[in-house]
Scaffold this active site. Structure first.
Site, PDB file in Angstrom:
ATOM      1  N   LEU A   1     -14.815  54.688 -58.621  1.00 21.77           N
ATOM      2  CA  LEU A   1     -16.171  55.258 -58.512  1.00 21.77           C
ATOM      3  C   LEU A   1     -17.213  54.151 -58.655  1.00 21.77           C
ATOM      4  O   LEU A   1     -18.225  54.127 -57.952  1.00 21.77           O
ATOM      5  CB  LEU A   1     -16.409  56.308 -59.607  1.00 21.77           C
TER       6      LEU A   1
ATOM      7  N   CYS B   1     -17.560  59.061 -48.523  1.00 20.37           N
ATOM      8  CA  CYS B   1     -17.347  58.758 -49.944  1.00 20.37           C
ATOM      9  C   CYS B   1     -18.544  58.289 -50.755  1.00 20.37           C
ATOM     10  O   CYS B   1     -18.662  58.664 -51.911  1.00 20.37           O
ATOM     11  CB  CYS B   1     -16.213  57.757 -50.074  1.00 20.37           C
TER      12      CYS B   1
ATOM     13  N   VAL C   1      -7.018  58.189 -45.306  1.00 21.84           N
ATOM     14  CA  VAL C   1      -6.374  57.289 -46.267  1.00 21.84           C
ATOM     15  C   VAL C   1      -4.853  57.422 -46.190  1.00 21.84           C
ATOM     16  O   VAL C   1      -4.143  56.429 -46.031  1.00 21.84           O
ATOM     17  CB  VAL C   1      -6.877  57.576 -47.699  1.00 21.84           C
TER      18      VAL C   1
HETATM   19  P1  NAD Z   1      -9.171  63.644 -45.285  1.00 19.37           P
HETATM   20  O1  NAD Z   1      -9.962  64.888 -45.384  1.00 19.37           O
HETATM   21  O2  NAD Z   1      -9.225  62.824 -44.041  1.00 19.37           O
HETATM   22  O3  NAD Z   1      -7.616  64.002 -45.514  1.00 19.37           O
HETATM   23  C1  NAD Z   1      -7.152  64.794 -46.552  1.00 19.37           C
HETATM   24  C2  NAD Z   1      -5.955  65.598 -46.045  1.00 19.37           C
HETATM   25  O4  NAD Z   1      -5.378  66.294 -47.151  1.00 19.37           O
HETATM   26  C3  NAD Z   1      -6.302  66.655 -45.001  1.00 19.37           C
HETATM   27  O5  NAD Z   1      -5.584  66.428 -43.811  1.00 19.37           O
HETATM   28  C4  NAD Z   1      -5.905  67.989 -45.675  1.00 19.37           C
HETATM   29  O6  NAD Z   1      -5.367  68.931 -44.768  1.00 19.37           O
HETATM   30  C5  NAD Z   1      -4.865  67.526 -46.659  1.00 19.37           C
HETATM   31  N1  NAD Z   1      -4.653  68.461 -47.761  1.00 19.37           N
HETATM   32  C6  NAD Z   1      -5.585  69.059 -48.558  1.00 19.37           C
HETATM   33  N2  NAD Z   1      -4.982  69.824 -49.481  1.00 19.37           N
HETATM   34  C7  NAD Z   1      -3.651  69.726 -49.271  1.00 19.37           C
HETATM   35  C8  NAD Z   1      -2.521  70.280 -49.923  1.00 19.37           C
HETATM   36  N3  NAD Z   1      -2.651  71.093 -50.973  1.00 19.37           N
HETATM   37  N4  NAD Z   1      -1.290  69.969 -49.447  1.00 19.37           N
HETATM   38  C9  NAD Z   1      -1.154  69.136 -48.376  1.00 19.37           C
HETATM   39  N5  NAD Z   1      -2.188  68.567 -47.740  1.00 19.37           N
HETATM   40  C10 NAD Z   1      -3.435  68.854 -48.180  1.00 19.37           C
HETATM   41  O7  NAD Z   1      -9.553  62.760 -46.542  1.00 19.37           O
HETATM   42  P2  NAD Z   1      -9.526  61.158 -46.661  1.00 19.37           P
HETATM   43  O8  NAD Z   1     -10.728  60.571 -46.013  1.00 19.37           O
HETATM   44  O9  NAD Z   1      -8.169  60.667 -46.282  1.00 19.37           O
HETATM   45  O10 NAD Z   1      -9.732  60.986 -48.226  1.00 19.37           O
HETATM   46  C11 NAD Z   1      -8.698  61.318 -49.146  1.00 19.37           C
HETATM   47  C12 NAD Z   1      -9.078  60.778 -50.507  1.00 19.37           C
HETATM   48  O11 NAD Z   1      -9.164  59.338 -50.443  1.00 19.37           O
HETATM   49  C13 NAD Z   1     -10.440  61.231 -51.021  1.00 19.37           C
HETATM   50  O12 NAD Z   1     -10.357  61.406 -52.409  1.00 19.37           O
HETATM   51  C14 NAD Z   1     -11.361  60.082 -50.691  1.00 19.37           C
HETATM   52  O13 NAD Z   1     -12.436  60.005 -51.589  1.00 19.37           O
HETATM   53  C15 NAD Z   1     -10.443  58.899 -50.885  1.00 19.37           C
HETATM   54  N6  NAD Z   1     -10.800  57.702 -50.080  1.00 19.37           N
HETATM   55  C16 NAD Z   1     -11.186  57.829 -48.785  1.00 19.37           C
HETATM   56  C17 NAD Z   1     -11.466  56.690 -48.023  1.00 19.37           C
HETATM   57  C18 NAD Z   1     -11.880  56.783 -46.585  1.00 19.37           C
HETATM   58  O14 NAD Z   1     -12.182  55.746 -46.002  1.00 19.37           O
HETATM   59  N7  NAD Z   1     -11.909  57.948 -45.969  1.00 19.37           N
HETATM   60  C19 NAD Z   1     -11.303  55.430 -48.594  1.00 19.37           C
HETATM   61  C20 NAD Z   1     -10.890  55.338 -49.923  1.00 19.37           C
HETATM   62  C21 NAD Z   1     -10.635  56.489 -50.656  1.00 19.37           C
HETATM   63  C1  UGA Z   2     -16.517  52.502 -48.303  1.00 19.29           C
HETATM   64  C2  UGA Z   2     -16.110  51.262 -49.108  1.00 19.29           C
HETATM   65  O1  UGA Z   2     -16.565  50.092 -48.415  1.00 19.29           O
HETATM   66  C3  UGA Z   2     -14.591  51.205 -49.271  1.00 19.29           C
HETATM   67  O2  UGA Z   2     -14.241  50.112 -50.113  1.00 19.29           O
HETATM   68  C4  UGA Z   2     -14.114  52.508 -49.917  1.00 19.29           C
HETATM   69  O3  UGA Z   2     -12.706  52.509 -50.018  1.00 19.29           O
HETATM   70  C5  UGA Z   2     -14.564  53.682 -49.065  1.00 19.29           C
HETATM   71  O4  UGA Z   2     -16.008  53.659 -48.932  1.00 19.29           O
HETATM   72  C6  UGA Z   2     -14.224  55.001 -49.659  1.00 19.29           C
HETATM   73  O5  UGA Z   2     -14.008  55.118 -50.843  1.00 19.29           O
HETATM   74  O6  UGA Z   2     -14.233  55.931 -48.843  1.00 19.29           O
HETATM   75  P1  UGA Z   2     -16.553  53.169 -45.732  1.00 19.29           P
HETATM   76  O7  UGA Z   2     -17.429  54.269 -46.204  1.00 19.29           O
HETATM   77  O8  UGA Z   2     -15.376  53.516 -44.902  1.00 19.29           O
HETATM   78  O9  UGA Z   2     -15.970  52.355 -47.001  1.00 19.29           O
HETATM   79  O10 UGA Z   2     -17.410  52.098 -44.915  1.00 19.29           O
HETATM   80  P2  UGA Z   2     -18.468  50.973 -45.362  1.00 19.29           P
HETATM   81  O11 UGA Z   2     -18.214  49.772 -44.559  1.00 19.29           O
HETATM   82  O12 UGA Z   2     -18.504  50.804 -46.824  1.00 19.29           O
HETATM   83  O13 UGA Z   2     -19.845  51.586 -44.870  1.00 19.29           O
HETATM   84  C7  UGA Z   2     -20.422  52.711 -45.511  1.00 19.29           C
HETATM   85  C8  UGA Z   2     -21.791  52.979 -44.927  1.00 19.29           C
HETATM   86  O14 UGA Z   2     -22.730  51.978 -45.345  1.00 19.29           O
HETATM   87  C9  UGA Z   2     -21.827  52.962 -43.394  1.00 19.29           C
HETATM   88  O15 UGA Z   2     -22.666  53.970 -42.916  1.00 19.29           O
HETATM   89  C10 UGA Z   2     -22.381  51.595 -43.081  1.00 19.29           C
HETATM   90  O16 UGA Z   2     -22.998  51.545 -41.831  1.00 19.29           O
HETATM   91  C11 UGA Z   2     -23.377  51.424 -44.212  1.00 19.29           C
HETATM   92  N1  UGA Z   2     -23.694  50.022 -44.502  1.00 19.29           N
HETATM   93  C12 UGA Z   2     -22.737  49.184 -44.971  1.00 19.29           C
HETATM   94  C13 UGA Z   2     -24.994  49.561 -44.323  1.00 19.29           C
HETATM   95  O17 UGA Z   2     -25.880  50.316 -43.902  1.00 19.29           O
HETATM   96  N2  UGA Z   2     -25.277  48.263 -44.599  1.00 19.29           N
HETATM   97  C14 UGA Z   2     -24.333  47.400 -45.073  1.00 19.29           C
HETATM   98  O18 UGA Z   2     -24.673  46.220 -45.321  1.00 19.29           O
HETATM   99  C15 UGA Z   2     -23.031  47.879 -45.258  1.00 19.29           C
END
Ligand code: NAD
Ligand code: UGA
Length: 464
Positions: A213, A268, A12
């Site tokens: 959430l 997530c 992110v």
């Molecule tokens: P990630 O694990 O890829 O990255 C998090 C980073 O934070 C890591 O590189 C870690 O080293 C760093 N970190 C942890 N503690 C730290 C600290 N004290 N100081 C500095 N750096 C620190 O996680 P992500 O997938 O980017 O997710 C981050 C947040 O965003 C989560 O809460 C997740 O639920 C939310 N989110 C993720 C997605 C997604 O697609 N991955 C989408 C929407 C929201």
């Molecule tokens: C999901 C949400 O779509 C994002 O809006 C949100 O920001 C993110 O979680 C998050 O909070 O991390 P992501 O997990 O990256 O995004 O990918 P999705 O496209 O949502 O797919 C999630 C899982 O559901 C995958 O394994 C995908 O293959 C599966 N999926 C999705 C299905 O099996 N069927 C579908 O119709 C859609």
């Protein structure tokens, strides 16, 4: 010049900040992380995450108004706006283990911000957090001994991996929750550089935290709902793709997120629903907790059902059989494997003594073995000698889909990578054991054409 610091250079923090830097040349963006190798990768030509279009955006802004470093305190000190974008995994220990979010990293960030700040700062929760976390963040910040003052905003991220750049360029909405109108306006002005103002929603803090959430819970619920129907389709010879298309034309239901699959993965959906379940229990809402928990149970059932169907179809044994696993990432166009259905399918097949040839275009051998070791370890993180041997001897990570299929009894498609659809199946069929089984866990292949070639095809929620 406005200065932004983002703590957390992950899936992110990296893409989101790259987009802000790209779209706002007048804003200086500094992304900091405690993980040196991740920062080194962000500063190299091989970024730590694979995301279509990301490299171009990073290349354009890096060295101008986008910087990656491990200088966390300096980044905080210099910034006007500080995003917290660290990981918030499910707790694995203590109270709420297996459900509640582990907020250790958030708290550490808040304490570090309190220590390293002077003057006034806007602190933005970008990570996904339990509703009312901002209250704790505010209390920690209030203890700052440097006389610094803070406004706390919630600005959850809705991007999906694999389409992060498109999602950031044209978000359905940007959500900003807060108390101070001035602080909210400052963040609105950042996004308004490229996002239509009508799509920037402002709410109170708690609605914003809870909306994130809730959005993930609703999305995951749709996948579990169609997957539940896929089992009934298999029992009745209805076709789940036809059912999805039929119900999706109802404008109240809509066509998206109705693709039946081997089960949803990703970092997530599961963690956020478990977090929601925990919150409901905390507030004494047991029926509501049970309702949402069922989405996870259904997903676990779907993954296990897929593996059981494979074993049953191949004459009730896959012991010593070579099986091609096509795809290990949790969806296409990402190298992320967190909670990927493939991990659990592979784990269960290994425990049936199968030999796995695993191919994924973006996931490394090291990552695959790491994920399997973790999935096969007990609660104390120990791997027994049988499982260790299975991972060492029965897992072969190969560099092409053809190599995976060669000599195999079956192919299981676990990620919907485009390249799988475009395969030379006639040649692949010849290279396999017969009967050659094909299990399409994503319903993306041309099943009738494959059947005509000689494959015995099994898909999700339909009889071929
Ligand atoms: P990630 O694990 O890829 O990255 C998090 C980073 O934070 C890591 O590189 C870690 O080293 C760093 N970190 C942890 N503690 C730290 C600290 N004290 N100081 C500095 N750096 C620190 O996680 P992500 O997938 O980017 O997710 C981050 C947040 O965003 C989560 O809460 C997740 O639920 C939310 N989110 C993720 C997605 C997604 O697609 N991955 C989408 C929407 C929201
Ligand atoms: C999901 C949400 O779509 C994002 O809006 C949100 O920001 C993110 O979680 C998050 O909070 O991390 P992501 O997990 O990256 O995004 O990918 P999705 O496209 O949502 O797919 C999630 C899982 O559901 C995958 O394994 C995908 O293959 C599966 N999926 C999705 C299905 O099996 N069927 C579908 O119709 C859609």
């Amino acid at each position: 010049m406005t200065k932004i610091c983002c703590i957390g250079a992950g899936y992110v923090g990296g893409p989101t900040m790259a987009m802000i830097a790209h779209k706002c040349p007048n804003i200086d963006v500094h992304v900091v992380d405690i993980n040196q190798s991740r920062i080194d990768a962000w500063n190299s030509d091989v970024l730590p995450i694979y995301e279509p279009g990301l490299q171009e955006i990073v290349n354009a802004a890096r060295g101008h108004n986008l910087r990656f470093s491990t200088q966390v305190d300096q980044g905080i000190h210099d910034a006007d706006i500080i995003f917290i974008s660290v990981n918030t995994p499910t707790k694995t220990f203590g109270v709420g283990a297996g459900r509640a979010a582990n907020l250790e990293f958030i708290e550490k960030c808040a304490r570090r911000i309190a220590e390293s700040s002077k003057g006034h700062k806007i602190v933005v929760e970008k990570s996904t957090l339990p509703v009312r976390t901002a209250e704790a963040v505010k209390r920690i910040l209030a203890e700052s001994t440097n006389g610094a003052t803070f406004d706390v905003l919630s600005n959850p991220e809705f991007l999906a991996e694999g389409t992060a750049i498109e999602d950031l360029l044209e978000p359905d909405r940007v959500l900003i929750g807060g108390e101070s109108p001035a602080a909210i306006q400052t963040l609105v002005d950042v996004y308004a550089n490229w996002v239509d103002r009508k799509r920037i929603l402002t709410t109170n803090l708690w609605s914003s935290e809870l909306s994130k959430l809730t959005a993930n819970a609703f999305l995951a619920q749709r996948v579990s709902s169609i997957n539940a129907i896929s089992a009934l389709c298999e029992a009745t010879e209805a076709n789940v793709d036809e059912v999805a298309a039929a119900i999706g034309t109802d404008s109240r239901i809509g066509p998206k997120f109705l693709k039946a699959s081997v089960g949803f993965g990703g970092s997530c959906f599961q963690k956020d629903i478990l977090n929601l379940v925990y919150l409901c229990e905390h507030f004494g809402l047991q029926e509501i907790a049970d309702y949402w928990e069922q989405v996870i149970k259904m997903n676990d059932h779907q993954k296990a059902r897929f593996t059981r169907n494979m074993v049953k179809t191949m004459f009730n044994t896959v012991s010593s059989k070579r099986l091609a696993i096509w795809g290990f990432a949790f969806k296409k166009d990402t190298n992320d494997t967190r909670e990927s259905a493939a991990i659990y399918v592979c784990r269960d097949l290994l425990r049936e003594n199968a030999v796995l040839n695993i191919y994924d275009p973006k996931v490394s051998d090291e990552q695959i073995r790491h994920d399997l070791r973790e999935a096969m370890s007990n609660d104390s993180g120990e791997l027994n000698s049988v499982d260790r041997r299975l991972i060492e001897e029965n897992v072969h990570v190969v560099s092409s889909k053809q190599a995976a299929a060669s000599g195999a009894h079956a192919i299981a498609v676990l990620t919907e990578w485009d390249e799988f659809r475009e395969s030379d199946f006639a040649t692949i069929y010849k290279s396999m054991q017969k009967p050659a089984f094909l299990f399409d866990g994503r319903n993306v292949l041309d099943h009738q054409a494959l059947k005509a070639m000689g494959f015995e095809v099994h898909a999700i929620g339909k009889k071929i």
